[in-house]
Design an enzyme around this catalytic site. Structure first.
Site, PDB file in Angstrom:
ATOM      1  N   HIS A 202       1.143  11.732 -27.634  1.00  0.00           N
ATOM      2  CA  HIS A 202       0.838  10.339 -27.275  1.00  0.00           C
ATOM      3  C   HIS A 202       0.263   9.589 -28.471  1.00  0.00           C
ATOM      4  O   HIS A 202       0.556   8.404 -28.681  1.00  0.00           O
ATOM      5  CB  HIS A 202      -0.141  10.287 -26.104  1.00  0.00           C
ATOM      6  CG  HIS A 202       0.516  10.548 -24.772  1.00  0.00           C
ATOM      7  ND1 HIS A 202      -0.200  10.766 -23.628  1.00  0.00           N
ATOM      8  CD2 HIS A 202       1.810  10.609 -24.409  1.00  0.00           C
ATOM      9  CE1 HIS A 202       0.638  10.966 -22.613  1.00  0.00           C
ATOM     10  NE2 HIS A 202       1.865  10.889 -23.074  1.00  0.00           N
TER      11      HIS A 202
ATOM     12  N   HIS B 131       9.609   9.631 -26.829  1.00  0.00           N
ATOM     13  CA  HIS B 131       8.535  10.430 -26.244  1.00  0.00           C
ATOM     14  C   HIS B 131       8.755  11.931 -26.501  1.00  0.00           C
ATOM     15  O   HIS B 131       7.842  12.640 -26.933  1.00  0.00           O
ATOM     16  CB  HIS B 131       8.441  10.141 -24.744  1.00  0.00           C
ATOM     17  CG  HIS B 131       7.444  11.003 -24.034  1.00  0.00           C
ATOM     18  ND1 HIS B 131       6.093  10.938 -24.297  1.00  0.00           N
ATOM     19  CD2 HIS B 131       7.593  11.972 -23.094  1.00  0.00           C
ATOM     20  CE1 HIS B 131       5.456  11.828 -23.538  1.00  0.00           C
ATOM     21  NE2 HIS B 131       6.345  12.469 -22.808  1.00  0.00           N
TER      22      HIS B 131
ATOM     23  N   HIS C  84       1.237  16.960 -25.567  1.00  0.00           N
ATOM     24  CA  HIS C  84       1.151  15.540 -25.237  1.00  0.00           C
ATOM     25  C   HIS C  84      -0.062  14.846 -25.847  1.00  0.00           C
ATOM     26  O   HIS C  84      -0.034  13.631 -26.018  1.00  0.00           O
ATOM     27  CB  HIS C  84       1.158  15.340 -23.720  1.00  0.00           C
ATOM     28  CG  HIS C  84       2.533  15.456 -23.119  1.00  0.00           C
ATOM     29  ND1 HIS C  84       3.273  16.616 -23.196  1.00  0.00           N
ATOM     30  CD2 HIS C  84       3.303  14.570 -22.446  1.00  0.00           C
ATOM     31  CE1 HIS C  84       4.440  16.430 -22.589  1.00  0.00           C
ATOM     32  NE2 HIS C  84       4.478  15.194 -22.130  1.00  0.00           N
TER      33      HIS C  84
ATOM     34  N   ARG D  75       0.818  -1.232   0.000  1.00  0.00           N
ATOM     35  CA  ARG D  75       0.000   0.000   0.000  1.00  0.00           C
ATOM     36  C   ARG D  75       0.848   1.277   0.000  1.00  0.00           C
ATOM     37  O   ARG D  75       0.399   2.338   0.415  1.00  0.00           O
ATOM     38  CB  ARG D  75      -0.952   0.038   1.187  1.00  0.00           C
ATOM     39  CG  ARG D  75      -1.951  -1.081   1.168  1.00  0.00           C
ATOM     40  CD  ARG D  75      -3.213  -0.694   1.884  1.00  0.00           C
ATOM     41  NE  ARG D  75      -4.178  -1.754   1.765  1.00  0.00           N
ATOM     42  CZ  ARG D  75      -4.341  -2.718   2.673  1.00  0.00           C
ATOM     43  NH1 ARG D  75      -3.618  -2.727   3.767  1.00  0.00           N
ATOM     44  NH2 ARG D  75      -5.240  -3.648   2.489  1.00  0.00           N
TER      45      ARG D  75
ATOM     46  N   GLU E 196      -3.710  17.398 -10.856  1.00  0.00           N
ATOM     47  CA  GLU E 196      -4.152  17.780 -12.202  1.00  0.00           C
ATOM     48  C   GLU E 196      -5.659  18.062 -12.257  1.00  0.00           C
ATOM     49  O   GLU E 196      -6.389  17.564 -13.106  1.00  0.00           O
ATOM     50  CB  GLU E 196      -3.774  16.694 -13.216  1.00  0.00           C
ATOM     51  CG  GLU E 196      -3.765  17.235 -14.638  1.00  0.00           C
ATOM     52  CD  GLU E 196      -3.176  16.274 -15.650  1.00  0.00           C
ATOM     53  OE1 GLU E 196      -2.017  15.840 -15.447  1.00  0.00           O
ATOM     54  OE2 GLU E 196      -3.857  15.981 -16.620  1.00  0.00           O
TER      55      GLU E 196
ATOM     56  N   ARG F  70      -2.203  21.964 -13.580  1.00  0.00           N
ATOM     57  CA  ARG F  70      -1.178  20.985 -13.966  1.00  0.00           C
ATOM     58  C   ARG F  70      -1.401  20.458 -15.376  1.00  0.00           C
ATOM     59  O   ARG F  70      -0.457  20.010 -16.032  1.00  0.00           O
ATOM     60  CB  ARG F  70      -1.127  19.821 -12.957  1.00  0.00           C
ATOM     61  CG  ARG F  70      -0.024  18.833 -13.273  1.00  0.00           C
ATOM     62  CD  ARG F  70       0.266  17.867 -12.146  1.00  0.00           C
ATOM     63  NE  ARG F  70       1.317  16.948 -12.530  1.00  0.00           N
ATOM     64  CZ  ARG F  70       1.942  16.135 -11.719  1.00  0.00           C
ATOM     65  NH1 ARG F  70       1.622  16.126 -10.431  1.00  0.00           N
ATOM     66  NH2 ARG F  70       2.892  15.324 -12.147  1.00  0.00           N
TER      67      ARG F  70
ATOM     68  N   LYS G 157       3.735  11.571 -10.666  1.00  0.00           N
ATOM     69  CA  LYS G 157       2.899  10.745 -11.542  1.00  0.00           C
ATOM     70  C   LYS G 157       3.599   9.411 -11.760  1.00  0.00           C
ATOM     71  O   LYS G 157       4.791   9.390 -12.076  1.00  0.00           O
ATOM     72  CB  LYS G 157       2.698  11.421 -12.902  1.00  0.00           C
ATOM     73  CG  LYS G 157       1.577  12.435 -12.910  1.00  0.00           C
ATOM     74  CD  LYS G 157       1.294  12.871 -14.334  1.00  0.00           C
ATOM     75  CE  LYS G 157       0.200  13.911 -14.378  1.00  0.00           C
ATOM     76  NZ  LYS G 157      -0.007  14.453 -15.737  1.00  0.00           N
TER      77      LYS G 157
ATOM     78  N   LYS H 110       8.279  23.121 -13.012  1.00  0.00           N
ATOM     79  CA  LYS H 110       7.457  21.929 -12.740  1.00  0.00           C
ATOM     80  C   LYS H 110       7.081  21.875 -11.268  1.00  0.00           C
ATOM     81  O   LYS H 110       5.933  21.577 -10.914  1.00  0.00           O
ATOM     82  CB  LYS H 110       8.197  20.666 -13.174  1.00  0.00           C
ATOM     83  CG  LYS H 110       7.401  19.427 -12.846  1.00  0.00           C
ATOM     84  CD  LYS H 110       7.230  18.464 -13.961  1.00  0.00           C
ATOM     85  CE  LYS H 110       6.144  17.452 -13.601  1.00  0.00           C
ATOM     86  NZ  LYS H 110       6.275  16.202 -14.299  1.00  0.00           N
TER      87      LYS H 110
ATOM     88  N   ASN I  58       0.655  19.198 -20.014  1.00  0.00           N
ATOM     89  CA  ASN I  58       0.371  18.257 -21.097  1.00  0.00           C
ATOM     90  C   ASN I  58       0.472  18.925 -22.468  1.00  0.00           C
ATOM     91  O   ASN I  58       0.096  18.324 -23.478  1.00  0.00           O
ATOM     92  CB  ASN I  58      -1.032  17.650 -20.925  1.00  0.00           C
ATOM     93  CG  ASN I  58      -1.125  16.823 -19.662  1.00  0.00           C
ATOM     94  OD1 ASN I  58      -0.143  16.195 -19.252  1.00  0.00           O
ATOM     95  ND2 ASN I  58      -2.282  16.834 -19.016  1.00  0.00           N
TER      96      ASN I  58
ATOM     97  N   GLU J  64      10.916  18.642 -23.446  1.00  0.00           N
ATOM     98  CA  GLU J  64      10.191  18.935 -22.199  1.00  0.00           C
ATOM     99  C   GLU J  64      10.673  20.260 -21.588  1.00  0.00           C
ATOM    100  O   GLU J  64       9.915  20.931 -20.896  1.00  0.00           O
ATOM    101  CB  GLU J  64      10.345  17.786 -21.193  1.00  0.00           C
ATOM    102  CG  GLU J  64       9.745  16.461 -21.649  1.00  0.00           C
ATOM    103  CD  GLU J  64       8.218  16.365 -21.525  1.00  0.00           C
ATOM    104  OE1 GLU J  64       7.581  17.339 -21.061  1.00  0.00           O
ATOM    105  OE2 GLU J  64       7.671  15.312 -21.902  1.00  0.00           O
TER     106      GLU J  64
HETATM  107  N1  GLY Z   1       4.408  15.119 -17.346  1.00  0.00           N
HETATM  108  C1  GLY Z   1       3.321  15.923 -16.981  1.00  0.00           C
HETATM  109  C2  GLY Z   1       3.055  15.984 -15.519  1.00  0.00           C
HETATM  110  O1  GLY Z   1       3.855  15.495 -14.741  1.00  0.00           O
HETATM  111  O2  GLY Z   1       2.045  16.493 -15.118  1.00  0.00           O
END
Ligand code: GLY
Length: 358
Positions: free
Chosen positions: A252, A265, A248, A121, A237, A241, A143, A227, A245, A185
């Site tokens: 993606h 990526h 992205h 957990r 998010e 946040r 994330k 960040k 993206n 990035e």
């Molecule tokens: N890579 C995008 C984020 O961490 O929100």
């Protein structure tokens, strides 16, 4: 040495950026965090390059030499590989006091964080990113993810690390294609958040690409600061946040359509940013043109501008976008630019993306 704080109440943590810092990690974990046991999780390729330094420090601090290796790259981000890691953690007798230390690139960061957040957990995670992309993005913000056959990062959690330990010297051995992909990035956070940083990148791109220590450290630090600030304002998010993206959604889809091995990526994000910037212009979200500046900077960095076979593959990209996490009530939360340094999220129906071009 420089440090950046991610401010999240009792889940706050430090990101340390310092050349040649790998050996010191063990002493800091023991001295500052009271750690008594670690398991190092890495990939075979990264283990060869960077694990000896890190392990020597962990062993000097009496934190043990247990090491788990997983395959390199995106292909390892599966529940099957996670299951194998759980098996090994059980065999090693890892308990709730064990710190899982992840040494590697973005895929390893995502997988290690996922395992750490679910094993017993949740156990403590320490990120030691060894690619530029992992240093400025994947290791920071909590994330975690594994992939599903239907799409990238569809299974995951939020699990903040206890510490992020960045050694810019680890990038000296990074293949040039990986380095360029990581720069996408860096450009991303500048484009959505900090016009002055974007202008600095326009002046300094070549010096950063040559990996000159000072410009490189500045690029990493500023990207990480942005960040950390965004994550501190919106960890889960729920709003802000989502700006991270940028590039992205189409990125993606490009990865899914073209294969994760064929396109890195960061390369997909670069193309996705150009697409989103052009869409911002065609939907008149942006006051003055931005896509040319973004495309020029990305071209100087050596990143691709458009996916192969875009015209034939347009429908396939739209189909891939339809299973993206960012789809709500049939519309896609698309990050668009209002100007360099300022972004917004707009709901766009998938067909609306047909207005976009590379
Ligand atoms: N890579 C995008 C984020 O961490 O929100």
């Amino acid at each position: 040495m420089s440090t950046v704080q991610v401010m999240l109440a009792d889940r706050s943590y430090t990101i340390r950026i310092q050349r040649q810092c790998l050996r010191e990690l063990g002493a800091v974990l023991k001295g500052d965090h009271g750690v008594s046991r670690t398991v190092l999780m890495t990939t075979r390729r990264v283990a060869r390059l960077h694990a000896p330094e890190l392990r020597a420090g962990l062993e000097d601090a009496g934190l043990g030499g247990a090491q788990i290796e997983v395959p390199d790259g995106e292909a390892a981000k599966t529940l099957r590989v996670a299951q194998r890691v759980y098996d090994q953690l059980i065999e090693l007798g890892a308990d709730r006091g064990t710190f899982l230390v992840g040494l590697g690139g973005g895929a390893l960061c995502d997988l290690m964080g996922f395992v750490a957040s679910t094993f017993l957990r949740g156990i403590a995670a320490v990120q030691v990113p060894t690619t530029l992309l992992a240093q400025v993005d994947a290791s920071v913000g909590g994330k975690t993810a594994v992939n599903h056959a239907r799409g990238k990062n569809l299974i995951g959690t939020f699990h903040q690390p206890r510490l992020v330990w960045i050694d810019p010297a680890a990038l000296d051995t990074l293949p040039v294609r990986e380095f360029r992909a990581g720069m996408a990035e860096v450009v991303k956070v500048a484009a959505i958040w900090d016009a002055a940083f974007f202008a600095w990148l326009e002046e300094s791109a070549e010096a950063v690409l040559r990996r000159q220590p000072e410009p490189l450290a500045h690029a990493i630090r500023r990207a990480v600061e942005i960040k950390a600030e965004v994550v501190g304002l919106d960890e889960r998010e729920l709003g802000l946040r989502a700006l991270l993206n940028f590039g992205h959604t189409m990125g993606h889809a490009i990865e899914a359509v073209n294969g994760y091995r064929r396109i890195r990526h960061g390369e997909a994000v670069a193309m996705g940013m150009i697409f989103a910037a052009r869409l911002s212009e065609s939907l008149a979200v942006v006051a003055s043109p931005v896509s040319e500046r973004i495309a020029n900077l990305l071209a100087r960095i050596g990143l691709p501008a458009a996916p192969p076979d875009w015209r034939e593959q347009r429908q396939a990209h739209l189909h891939a976008i339809a299973v993206d996490k960012k789809v709500r009530d049939g519309a896609i939360g698309m990050v668009l630019l209002e100007e360099i340094g300022r972004a917004t999220v707009r709901p766009i129906p998938p067909e609306g993306l047909l207005a976009g071009e590379f």
